[in-house]
Enzyme design. Structure first.
Site, mmCIF file in Angstrom:
data_model
loop_
_atom_site.group_PDB
_atom_site.id
_atom_site.type_symbol
_atom_site.label_atom_id
_atom_site.label_comp_id
_atom_site.label_asym_id
_atom_site.label_seq_id
_atom_site.Cartn_x
_atom_site.Cartn_y
_atom_site.Cartn_z
ATOM 1 N N HIS A 57 0.578 -1.557 0.156
ATOM 2 C CA HIS A 57 -0.176 -0.021 0.076
ATOM 3 C C HIS A 57 0.987 1.585 -0.125
ATOM 4 C CE1 HIS A 57 -3.569 2.836 1.197
ATOM 5 N NE2 HIS A 57 -2.380 3.391 2.137
ATOM 6 N N GLU A 58 1.628 1.429 0.960
ATOM 7 C CA GLU A 58 3.190 1.637 0.901
ATOM 8 C C GLU A 58 3.513 2.226 -0.011
ATOM 9 O OE1 GLU A 58 2.321 4.085 3.469
ATOM 10 O OE2 GLU A 58 0.736 3.073 4.372
ATOM 11 N N HIS A 86 1.369 4.733 -2.661
ATOM 12 C CA HIS A 86 1.138 5.929 -2.973
ATOM 13 C C HIS A 86 2.693 6.408 -3.916
ATOM 14 C CE1 HIS A 86 -1.348 6.432 -0.093
ATOM 15 N NE2 HIS A 86 -1.573 5.637 0.766
ATOM 16 N N GLU A 114 -6.464 6.389 -1.232
ATOM 17 C CA GLU A 114 -6.022 5.621 0.020
ATOM 18 C C GLU A 114 -6.959 4.092 -0.962
ATOM 19 O OE1 GLU A 114 -3.884 5.580 2.306
ATOM 20 O OE2 GLU A 114 -3.945 7.454 2.434
#
Ligand SMILES: [Zn+2]
Length: 249
Positions: free
Chosen positions: A127-128, A131, A180
């Site tokens: 997920h990070e 980004h 997100e």
């Protein structure tokens, strides 16, 4: 009274510049674009603040696992013009963060919370990294700065400190609902591509849902900066179902 004659070449150039900054694209490239070098520079500055605030955890029990999973997720990531760096923070809150340019932070408290579940960790690291892959920070800064520059003439140093403060806000407060969700989708894809079980995402969100009311102090940061857990769970469930279908054919 303003006459045509009083409009100087300088005014026209300034006017055109504002129009270009607002709407202009030259050869498909936006005039105000954050370069990879700038992104890395911003990331470095914010990362130094993050590390100073929380402290870095070097305990092998935490650090080795994050480095091992981080390396595999980074290899699976399609964006290759940045080097991904993974740091464990001495913080008990359940959280992870991404600074522009590939600097990823995972709180010790997240590993404890998921009980060192590798698949769940691969999802959160994915997920990070997502980004960064999607250039969320750079894109949001580009958008904000275009407006900023269009309404006022600002110096180079003012421009940099404004960009830095935007980057800082995003690292600490998240990237907004849509970004997100997009990062969740990257989390599932990258974890899967790196050889982890994407079900780890489901286990993570199910545990969060169950504990939302029970442990508000450790989870407060996470819930204030991210979209509702139930929506995120439903989305990753649907995505994993699709992955399964594609894998079977
Ligand atoms: Zn996020």
């Amino acid at each position: 009274m303003i006459t045509i004659a009083s409009i100087t070449t300088k005014d026209i150039v300034a006017g055109l510049l504002v129009l270009f900054l607002l709407f202009g694209k030259v050869g498909g490239k936006s005039l105000l674009s954050i370069s990879t070098e700038q992104e890395i520079e911003l990331g470095k500055e914010v990362s130094a603040e993050v590390e100073k605030q929380y402290g870095v955890c070097k305990e092998p029990k935490y650090n080795d696992l994050v480095q091992e999973i981080g390396k595999r997720i980074a290899e699976a990531a399609p964006r290759k013009d940045v080097k991904y760096e993974f740091t464990v923070l001495n913080a008990d809150e359940v959280n992870a963060m991404a600074a522009p340019g590939g600097f990823i932070f995972v709180n010790k408290g997240l590993l404890d919370y998921i009980n060192f579940d590798k698949d769940a960790l691969a999802f959160t690291i994915g997920h990070e990294v997502g980004h960064v892959v999607a250039r969320h920070a750079a894109r949001m800064i580009e958008k904000e700065m275009k407006t900023e520059i269009a309404i006022a003439v600002i110096s180079k140093s003012e421009e940099w400190s404004k960009m830095l403060s935007l980057a800082r806000d995003m690292v600490f407060l998240g990237y907004g609902r849509d970004n997100e969700y997009e990062a969740d989708s990257w989390g599932v894809r990258l974890a899967y591509k790196a050889g982890y079980d994407p079900q780890g995402a489901i286990r993570f969100f199910q545990k969060l849902l169950k504990d939302e009311k029970g442990q508000p102090s450790k989870l407060a940061v996470f819930f204030s900066t991210h979209p509702p857990t139930k929506d995120r769970l439903e989305r990753v469930e649907a995505q994993i179902k699709e992955l399964g279908k594609n894998a079977n054919h």
